[in-house]
Scaffold this motif. Structure first.
Motif, mmCIF file in Angstrom:
data_model
loop_
_atom_site.group_PDB
_atom_site.id
_atom_site.type_symbol
_atom_site.label_atom_id
_atom_site.label_comp_id
_atom_site.label_asym_id
_atom_site.label_seq_id
_atom_site.Cartn_x
_atom_site.Cartn_y
_atom_site.Cartn_z
ATOM 1 N N TYR A 156 -66.247 65.484 35.397
ATOM 2 C CA TYR A 156 -67.352 65.854 34.510
ATOM 3 C C TYR A 156 -68.694 65.692 35.216
ATOM 4 O O TYR A 156 -69.566 66.550 35.124
ATOM 5 C CB TYR A 156 -67.312 64.976 33.253
ATOM 6 N N HIS A 157 -68.827 64.574 35.934
ATOM 7 C CA HIS A 157 -70.090 64.295 36.618
ATOM 8 C C HIS A 157 -70.344 65.322 37.716
ATOM 9 O O HIS A 157 -71.452 65.853 37.863
ATOM 10 C CB HIS A 157 -70.063 62.885 37.208
ATOM 11 N N ASP A 208 -75.432 63.862 25.569
ATOM 12 C CA ASP A 208 -74.032 63.469 25.581
ATOM 13 C C ASP A 208 -73.736 62.552 24.398
ATOM 14 O O ASP A 208 -74.443 61.563 24.177
ATOM 15 C CB ASP A 208 -73.705 62.738 26.887
ATOM 16 N N THR A 263 -67.348 70.850 25.351
ATOM 17 C CA THR A 263 -67.957 70.661 26.663
ATOM 18 C C THR A 263 -69.100 71.633 26.880
ATOM 19 O O THR A 263 -68.946 72.836 26.662
ATOM 20 C CB THR A 263 -66.905 70.865 27.774
ATOM 21 N N LEU A 267 -71.307 68.238 33.530
ATOM 22 C CA LEU A 267 -70.899 68.501 32.147
ATOM 23 C C LEU A 267 -71.163 67.294 31.248
ATOM 24 O O LEU A 267 -71.314 66.174 31.717
ATOM 25 C CB LEU A 267 -69.409 68.843 32.101
ATOM 26 N N GLN A 268 -71.192 67.565 29.957
ATOM 27 C CA GLN A 268 -71.309 66.500 28.965
ATOM 28 C C GLN A 268 -70.570 66.949 27.705
ATOM 29 O O GLN A 268 -70.163 68.117 27.578
ATOM 30 C CB GLN A 268 -72.765 66.190 28.655
ATOM 31 N N THR A 269 -70.411 66.022 26.764
ATOM 32 C CA THR A 269 -69.617 66.268 25.558
ATOM 33 C C THR A 269 -70.474 66.147 24.306
ATOM 34 O O THR A 269 -71.281 65.230 24.188
ATOM 35 C CB THR A 269 -68.463 65.252 25.469
ATOM 36 N N SER A 298 -61.218 61.970 35.586
ATOM 37 C CA SER A 298 -61.763 62.946 34.642
ATOM 38 C C SER A 298 -63.272 62.777 34.509
ATOM 39 O O SER A 298 -64.022 63.756 34.466
ATOM 40 C CB SER A 298 -61.097 62.782 33.270
ATOM 41 N N GLN A 299 -63.713 61.519 34.435
ATOM 42 C CA GLN A 299 -65.148 61.252 34.324
ATOM 43 C C GLN A 299 -65.885 61.727 35.579
ATOM 44 O O GLN A 299 -66.976 62.302 35.490
ATOM 45 C CB GLN A 299 -65.376 59.762 34.092
ATOM 46 N N VAL A 324 -59.325 64.956 28.341
ATOM 47 C CA VAL A 324 -60.251 64.001 28.948
ATOM 48 C C VAL A 324 -60.279 62.743 28.081
ATOM 49 O O VAL A 324 -60.640 62.818 26.904
ATOM 50 C CB VAL A 324 -61.667 64.597 29.049
ATOM 51 N N VAL A 360 -59.648 69.323 30.919
ATOM 52 C CA VAL A 360 -59.890 69.790 32.278
ATOM 53 C C VAL A 360 -58.598 70.416 32.768
ATOM 54 O O VAL A 360 -57.510 69.864 32.553
ATOM 55 C CB VAL A 360 -60.291 68.635 33.216
#
Length: 362
Positions: free
Chosen positions: A273-274, A352, A293, A278-280, A269-270, A42, A64
């Motif tokens: 995640y949305h 995040d 993640t 998910l968040q990092t 990829s963003q 990502v 991902v």
């Protein structure tokens, strides 16, 4: 994430760009027969800024897994075009990216004739909905016999109740993700893996000349995405495949010439995640900078468990600071002296971009 679309929508070209795996590409239906799977990093500039601070030998991004699934056609739920086999591949995905053709090219045939991404989306959704309806009806018939015999447990009763709600909505063309189920019904149906229960992303595959806005073909799709609350990502799979072959500096210059701030793959990829919620968070030091993640709303103990189950079992506390605060301070000692390094307990809600260090007891 499963990449789903009609034949010749650009799925395999996009997959090649994502993974540089060079899955076979052809301007005819069913080029892709077996699903191609690739693990894709990502894009996240934050990890590079942290790495510049610590200079570790390794940078490990979040990833991902994308699966390129062969093109679906009308009647896929009844086995048309190997549909049952292909739909089975989709069930294992956490989310679905609908790749929708929004480019005109006379040398690439369209299975439906004219190019119409909204119609293609509706075709795909009908096939997934009918496949789910069949699965729900078969299970309801099997479990319902037990309930009618009066021997059903509380869990089986909840299962029947949930299946009836799902059957009603699917029969009316509504996706399973909109069905309101109780906690007991959710629990009883957790292994059902319905296709229309998964989060979705719409990916408009447009001509290069239509970037970045997307062109007239995309407008109905944009309105549909807004109505559905879904992310719409516009890409040119052809351009993305060319970018994937360039060195980073050359790719950045190419994007600038196209008037784009970032690649379509970064935006995809963003969006993934949305869609998955998910968040990092990061761990950072001289040995390694790594992105991890977690789900939005996860607590510190959940985050510790992502790294290792022992971290979660023996969790004591977490040292936390924001990635930007750490970079601007220039190190842990400096960020601590500024009062920006916090000690948090197990119930701390991860944000995040947090940089975290866990203390635990085995």
């Amino acid at each position: 994430m499963g990449i789903v679309g009609l034949p010749n929508a650009g799925k395999s070209t996009l997959f090649n760009a994502l993974t540089r795996a060079h899955a076979q590409v052809g301007a005819f239906p069913f080029t892709t027969i077996e699903p191609n799977t690739g693990v894709v990093p990502v894009p996240d500039p934050r990890i590079h800024q942290l790495a510049e601070l610590f200079r570790p030998p390794r940078e490990v991004p979040a990833t991902v897994t994308f699966t390129d699934i062969a093109g679906l056609v009308r009647g896929a739920h009844q086995g048309e075009g190997l549909g049952n086999q292909f739909l089975g591949h989709v069930r294992g995905a956490d989310a679905i990216a609908f790749v929708l053709r929004a480019f005109r090219a006379r040398d690439v045939a369209h299975v439906e004739g004219e190019v119409d991404p909204l119609r293609d989306l509706e075709t795909l959704e009908v096939e997934l909905t009918l496949s789910d309806l069949g699965a729900v009806s078969r299970r309801l018939e099997r479990v319902g016999k037990v309930a009618r015999a009066g021997a059903a447990s509380r869990e089986q009763q909840a299962e029947v109740s949930g299946l009836r709600k799902l059957e009603r909505d699917l029969d009316q063309g509504r996706p399973a993700r909109g069905t309101e189920l109780s906690a007991e019904e959710h629990s009883a149906l957790r292994d059902l893996q319905l296709l229309t229960a998964k989060p979705v992303i719409y990916v408009g595959n447009v001509d290069e000349s239509d970037l970045p806005a997307g062109g007239e073909l995309v407008e109905p799709l944009r309105r549909r995405a807004e109505a559905d609350g879904a992310d719409l990502t516009l890409v040119s799979a052809k351009i993305e495949s060319e970018l994937a072959e360039l060195e980073p500096e050359e790719a950045a210059e190419f994007l600038t010439q196209l008037g784009l701030a970032e690649s379509g793959l970064a935006r995809l990829s963003q969006a993934g995640y949305h869609a998955l919620g998910l968040q990092t968070f990061f761990t950072a030091g001289e040995k390694e900078v790594r992105a991890w993640t977690v789900a939005r709303g996860a607590n510190a103990r959940d985050a510790a468990g992502v790294i290792h189950t022992d971290f979660a079992k023996g969790f004591i506390r977490a040292e936390v600071c924001g990635w930007r605060e750490l970079v601007e301070a220039g190190g842990y000692a400096q960020v601590r002296s500024r009062g920006h390094l916090r000690l948090e307990g197990r119930d701390y809600q991860v944000e995040d971009g947090d940089v975290m260090h866990f203390l635990f007891n085995v």
